[in-house]
Design a protein around this motif. Sequence first.
Motif, short mmCIF file in Angstrom:
data_model
loop_
_atom_site.label_atom_id
_atom_site.label_comp_id
_atom_site.label_asym_id
_atom_site.label_seq_id
_atom_site.Cartn_x
_atom_site.Cartn_y
_atom_site.Cartn_z
N SER A 14 0.84 -1.19 0.00
CA SER A 14 0.00 0.00 0.00
C SER A 14 0.88 1.24 0.00
CB SER A 14 -0.92 0.01 1.22
OG SER A 14 -0.15 0.11 2.38
N VAL A 15 0.33 2.33 -0.48
CA VAL A 15 1.04 3.59 -0.55
C VAL A 15 0.23 4.63 0.22
CG1 VAL A 15 1.88 5.41 -2.06
CG2 VAL A 15 2.02 3.03 -2.79
N THR A 16 0.90 5.38 1.07
CA THR A 16 0.26 6.44 1.82
C THR A 16 0.91 7.76 1.42
OG1 THR A 16 -0.13 4.97 3.68
CG2 THR A 16 -0.23 7.33 4.12
N ALA A 17 0.12 8.71 0.99
CA ALA A 17 0.63 10.03 0.63
C ALA A 17 0.73 10.89 1.89
CB ALA A 17 -0.28 10.69 -0.38
N ARG A 18 1.88 11.51 2.08
CA ARG A 18 2.09 12.40 3.21
C ARG A 18 2.73 13.67 2.69
NH1 ARG A 18 4.09 9.90 8.58
NH2 ARG A 18 2.21 10.81 9.38
N THR A 19 2.48 14.75 3.37
CA THR A 19 3.06 16.03 3.00
C THR A 19 4.33 16.26 3.81
OG1 THR A 19 0.87 16.90 2.54
CG2 THR A 19 2.62 18.50 2.84
N LEU A 40 6.92 18.89 5.14
CA LEU A 40 6.98 20.33 5.38
C LEU A 40 8.32 20.73 5.97
CD1 LEU A 40 3.49 20.67 7.05
CD2 LEU A 40 4.08 21.29 4.72
N ILE A 41 8.86 21.81 5.49
CA ILE A 41 10.04 22.42 6.09
C ILE A 41 9.62 23.81 6.51
CG2 ILE A 41 12.40 23.19 5.73
CD1 ILE A 41 12.64 20.96 3.62
N ILE A 78 9.24 17.66 8.67
CA ILE A 78 8.24 16.84 9.33
C ILE A 78 7.27 16.34 8.28
CG2 ILE A 78 8.42 18.09 11.51
CD1 ILE A 78 5.67 19.33 10.81
N HIS A 79 6.65 15.25 8.59
CA HIS A 79 5.64 14.68 7.70
C HIS A 79 4.32 14.68 8.45
CE1 HIS A 79 9.42 13.26 6.02
NE2 HIS A 79 8.79 13.31 4.87
N ALA A 80 3.34 15.34 7.87
CA ALA A 80 2.05 15.49 8.54
C ALA A 80 0.93 15.04 7.62
CB ALA A 80 1.85 16.94 8.94
N ASP A 81 -0.06 14.47 8.23
CA ASP A 81 -1.24 14.05 7.47
C ASP A 81 -2.22 15.21 7.30
OD1 ASP A 81 -0.40 11.38 7.17
OD2 ASP A 81 -1.11 10.92 9.20
N THR A 82 -2.25 16.12 8.29
CA THR A 82 -3.20 17.24 8.23
C THR A 82 -2.53 18.52 8.72
OG1 THR A 82 -4.02 17.00 10.49
CG2 THR A 82 -5.09 15.64 8.78
N ILE A 83 -3.14 19.65 8.40
CA ILE A 83 -2.63 20.93 8.90
C ILE A 83 -2.79 21.00 10.42
CG2 ILE A 83 -4.77 22.24 8.59
CD1 ILE A 83 -1.19 23.54 7.91
N ASP A 84 -3.76 20.29 10.99
CA ASP A 84 -3.91 20.24 12.44
C ASP A 84 -2.70 19.57 13.09
OD1 ASP A 84 -6.34 21.58 12.47
OD2 ASP A 84 -7.50 19.72 12.30
N VAL A 138 0.31 19.77 11.91
CA VAL A 138 1.35 20.80 11.83
C VAL A 138 1.14 21.82 12.94
CG1 VAL A 138 2.34 22.63 10.42
CG2 VAL A 138 1.64 20.48 9.36
N ARG A 139 -0.09 22.26 13.13
CA ARG A 139 -0.39 23.23 14.20
C ARG A 139 0.02 22.68 15.57
NH1 ARG A 139 -5.42 23.88 11.44
NH2 ARG A 139 -5.29 25.72 10.12
N ALA A 140 -0.25 21.41 15.82
CA ALA A 140 0.12 20.81 17.10
C ALA A 140 1.64 20.77 17.26
CB ALA A 140 -0.46 19.39 17.20
N TRP A 141 2.35 20.39 16.19
CA TRP A 141 3.81 20.30 16.25
C TRP A 141 4.44 21.67 16.51
CZ3 TRP A 141 6.87 15.93 15.78
CH2 TRP A 141 8.24 16.16 15.67
N PHE A 142 3.88 22.71 15.89
CA PHE A 142 4.44 24.06 15.99
C PHE A 142 3.57 24.98 16.83
CE2 PHE A 142 6.40 22.26 12.25
CZ PHE A 142 7.73 22.60 12.44
N SER A 143 2.99 24.46 17.89
CA SER A 143 2.09 25.26 18.71
C SER A 143 2.79 26.41 19.42
CB SER A 143 1.38 24.38 19.74
OG SER A 143 2.33 23.80 20.61
N ASP A 144 4.12 26.32 19.62
CA ASP A 144 4.84 27.39 20.28
C ASP A 144 5.40 28.43 19.30
OD1 ASP A 144 6.63 25.57 19.25
OD2 ASP A 144 7.97 25.61 20.98
#
Length: 97
Positions: free
Chosen positions: A2-7, A9-10, A26-32, A34-40
């Motif tokens: 199976s293949v999973t597409a991930r975004t 981001l730098i 980082i590889h994120a499935d959703t913008i949420d 990304v928001r959690a990863w970069f909350s600070d």
Amino acid sequence: MSVTARTCLIITCTRCGEVNDECQAIHADTIDDVRAWFSDWQWSNPDTPELCPGCVADLDCERDGHQWKPWQSATIPGREHIRFRSCAHCSDLEHAA
């Protein structure tokens, strides 16, 4: 198989150029995610982090003033007359002889 597409981001700070936090990408499935990863980080709009935590602290101190810790004497032999203090918020240093 199976293949999973991930975004991939730098994220780069627009002020100092710091890349991400501790990793190059980082590889994120959703913008949420990304928001959690970069909350600070500071976000000017919901989709784009702009400023890293260090730059946010620097700009806070430029706007509101430093939060100086008490003066301390240097611990280097022969240099005890030099005094310094640091900001509790942005870690800026100030010294006096």
